[in-house]
Design an enzyme around this catalytic site. Structure first.
Site, PDB file in Angstrom:
ATOM      1  N   GLU A  90       0.828  -1.206   0.000  1.00 50.81           N
ATOM      2  CA  GLU A  90       0.000   0.000   0.000  1.00 50.81           C
ATOM      3  C   GLU A  90       0.865   1.260   0.000  1.00 50.81           C
ATOM      4  O   GLU A  90       1.947   1.288   0.591  1.00 50.81           O
ATOM      5  CB  GLU A  90      -0.942  -0.002   1.208  1.00 50.81           C
ATOM      6  N   CYS A 103       3.594   8.720   0.692  1.00 46.80           N
ATOM      7  CA  CYS A 103       4.108   7.816   1.719  1.00 46.80           C
ATOM      8  C   CYS A 103       4.389   6.476   1.051  1.00 46.80           C
ATOM      9  O   CYS A 103       3.461   5.771   0.640  1.00 46.80           O
ATOM     10  CB  CYS A 103       3.079   7.687   2.838  1.00 46.80           C
ATOM     11  N   CYS A 110       6.390  -6.344   7.390  1.00 46.21           N
ATOM     12  CA  CYS A 110       7.477  -5.786   8.200  1.00 46.21           C
ATOM     13  C   CYS A 110       7.901  -6.802   9.249  1.00 46.21           C
ATOM     14  O   CYS A 110       7.068  -7.527   9.800  1.00 46.21           O
ATOM     15  CB  CYS A 110       7.006  -4.502   8.880  1.00 46.21           C
ATOM     16  N   CYS A 114       5.948  -4.177  15.529  1.00 42.86           N
ATOM     17  CA  CYS A 114       5.544  -3.134  16.472  1.00 42.86           C
ATOM     18  C   CYS A 114       4.063  -3.295  16.810  1.00 42.86           C
ATOM     19  O   CYS A 114       3.230  -3.488  15.920  1.00 42.86           O
ATOM     20  CB  CYS A 114       5.803  -1.752  15.880  1.00 42.86           C
ATOM     21  N   CYS A 117       1.212  -0.964  15.134  1.00 41.71           N
ATOM     22  CA  CYS A 117       1.201  -0.849  13.676  1.00 41.71           C
ATOM     23  C   CYS A 117       0.487  -2.041  13.044  1.00 41.71           C
ATOM     24  O   CYS A 117       0.835  -3.198  13.300  1.00 41.71           O
ATOM     25  CB  CYS A 117       2.636  -0.749  13.168  1.00 41.71           C
ATOM     26  N   SER A 195      12.099   7.129   7.568  1.00 39.31           N
ATOM     27  CA  SER A 195      11.734   6.856   8.951  1.00 39.31           C
ATOM     28  C   SER A 195      12.261   5.496   9.394  1.00 39.31           C
ATOM     29  O   SER A 195      12.361   4.564   8.596  1.00 39.31           O
ATOM     30  CB  SER A 195      10.208   6.887   9.095  1.00 39.31           C
ATOM     31  N   SER A 218      10.994   6.841  14.981  1.00 34.89           N
ATOM     32  CA  SER A 218       9.780   6.505  15.727  1.00 34.89           C
ATOM     33  C   SER A 218      10.199   6.215  17.165  1.00 34.89           C
ATOM     34  O   SER A 218      10.660   5.117  17.472  1.00 34.89           O
ATOM     35  CB  SER A 218       9.098   5.289  15.103  1.00 34.89           C
ATOM     36  N   LEU A 219      10.046   7.204  18.026  1.00 27.43           N
ATOM     37  CA  LEU A 219      10.538   7.084  19.400  1.00 27.43           C
ATOM     38  C   LEU A 219       9.454   6.484  20.311  1.00 27.43           C
ATOM     39  O   LEU A 219       9.660   5.460  20.937  1.00 27.43           O
ATOM     40  CB  LEU A 219      10.986   8.461  19.898  1.00 27.43           C
ATOM     41  N   ASN A 294      -3.992   6.082  15.702  1.00 30.32           N
ATOM     42  CA  ASN A 294      -5.021   5.784  14.713  1.00 30.32           C
ATOM     43  C   ASN A 294      -5.404   4.313  14.844  1.00 30.32           C
ATOM     44  O   ASN A 294      -4.568   3.428  14.664  1.00 30.32           O
ATOM     45  CB  ASN A 294      -4.498   6.060  13.295  1.00 30.32           C
ATOM     46  N   CYS A 337      -1.347   7.018   9.593  1.00 32.89           N
ATOM     47  CA  CYS A 337      -0.143   6.439  10.173  1.00 32.89           C
ATOM     48  C   CYS A 337      -0.455   5.189  10.978  1.00 32.89           C
ATOM     49  O   CYS A 337      -1.313   5.207  11.864  1.00 32.89           O
ATOM     50  CB  CYS A 337       0.532   7.486  11.057  1.00 32.89           C
TER      51      CYS A 337
END
Length: 344
Positions: A90, A103, A110, A114, A117, A195, A218-219, A294, A337
């Protein structure tokens, strides 16, 4: 099987021409044709018939195919691309003032897993090739030219789609070189952001190898236990080591490292979280993006109330760190996001 033309940066293209006794000046012409004018290979008129025949015979000019398009009520566009091996990814076009940011995805799925996500839930299938990365840009541009004529201005590129970009370092680096080329899209270094969740092997290569594009980390929590829950590789590459490595990356004038902070209700949105975050970033060339969570199917996290988000920012403001609360775009079509997932 032919190699893809879109896997070549400008230097690669010059080398191919030189090795085959063809005029190296064709490299600039071909780059201009494909990346600036965004035209098809068979139409290029300004190089010799011999050079044109060589590339048509030896290289593949196909790009990822648009499978599905979802348009949000806020004009955000989410593409589902189908790749040659039938995997899907995507890509998102984000509108601002009749222009767009894109984006891009760097992997099918991945490996970082995480918890915040949606992509992480599908696991890693494979990394994308350079051609599959730049192909997202070119095909999205062509879609705009056809469906929103006059708006085909993609001025910013962010590698914040599916995948961990630094886990696919070589392909992402070469894609950046292609986007930056003065012979092609000519996008400025300040307009490209890569990122990472803190993939340290890639960060260690950044200083030596990556062209001077922007970096975003991404902290999401300054506390180890919380960050371990959100980003499992923090147990392998702790935030302290990641920040120390980032501190060695040279920055251009007026360039900042962007620190992305996902705000999750009753998890990392307290004044103590904000105070600790401000403390560790206070002496850095930092810019903070606050991203209210989100939601996505199956998510157990929730978005904080607006009042709590505002108070979090107020604490950061006392540290004089530029901070922006990022508004969600495309969340009605799962394009915001953390919401991308191309699993069938």
């Amino acid at each position: 099987m032919k190699n893809s033309f879109y896997d070549l940066n400008h230097s690669d293209l010059e080398m191919v021409l030189n090795q085959n006794d063809l005029n190296q000046s064709a490299a600039a012409i071909l780059f201009n044709w494909h990346y600036k004018k965004k035209q098809n290979a068979q139409c290029c008129e300004k190089i010799s018939k011999g050079s044109l025949a060589f590339f048509q015979h030896n290289f593949d000019f196909s790009l990822p195919e648009i499978d599905t398009v979802h348009e949000s009520k806020d004009r955000t566009v989410k593409f589902l691309f189908k790749l040659n091996d039938h995997h899907k990814i995507e890509t998102v076009l984000i509108p601002f003032h009749n222009k767009y940011s894109i984006c891009l995805s760097s992997q099918v799925g991945c490996a970082m897993n995480c918890s915040f996500c949606f992509t992480g839930r599908q696991g890693l299938k494979r990394s994308l090739t350079t051609s599959e990365i730049v192909g997202q840009f070119l095909e999205a541009w062509r879609w705009l030219a056809k469906n929103r004529p006059g708006e085909e201005r993609i001025l910013n590129i962010v590698f914040m789609g599916q995948g961990e970009p630094l886990h696919n370092f070589d392909a992402v680096k070469k894609a950046c070189e292609i986007f930056l080329s003065k012979h092609g899209t000519s996008i400025g270094v300040q307009k490209i952001t890569v990122s990472t969740v803190g993939y340290l092997p890639g960060l260690k290569r950044w200083r030596r190898e990556m062209p001077g594009v922007n970096l975003a980390l991404s902290l999401h929590s300054p506390f180890a236990a919380k960050r371990n829950d959100l980003i499992p590789i923090n147990k392998i590459y702790p935030l302290e080591e990641v920040l120390a490595c980032i501190d060695t990356i040279p920055l251009n004038k007026k360039q900042f490292i962007t620190y992305e902070y996902l705000l999750i209700k009753d998890f990392n949105d307290s004044p103590d979280d904000a105070e600790k975050l401000g403390t560790i970033l206070a002496e850095k060339s930092a810019y903070i993006n606050l991203i209210p969570f989100n939601s996505f199917p199956g998510a157990h996290y929730k978005r904080p109330e607006l009042e709590k988000i505002g108070k979090f920012k107020e604490v950061l403001d006392t540290f004089k760190i530029p901070t922006l609360i990022r508004s969600a775009k495309g969340d009605d079509v799962l394009a915001a996001c953390g919401q991308l997932n191309s699993k069938n």
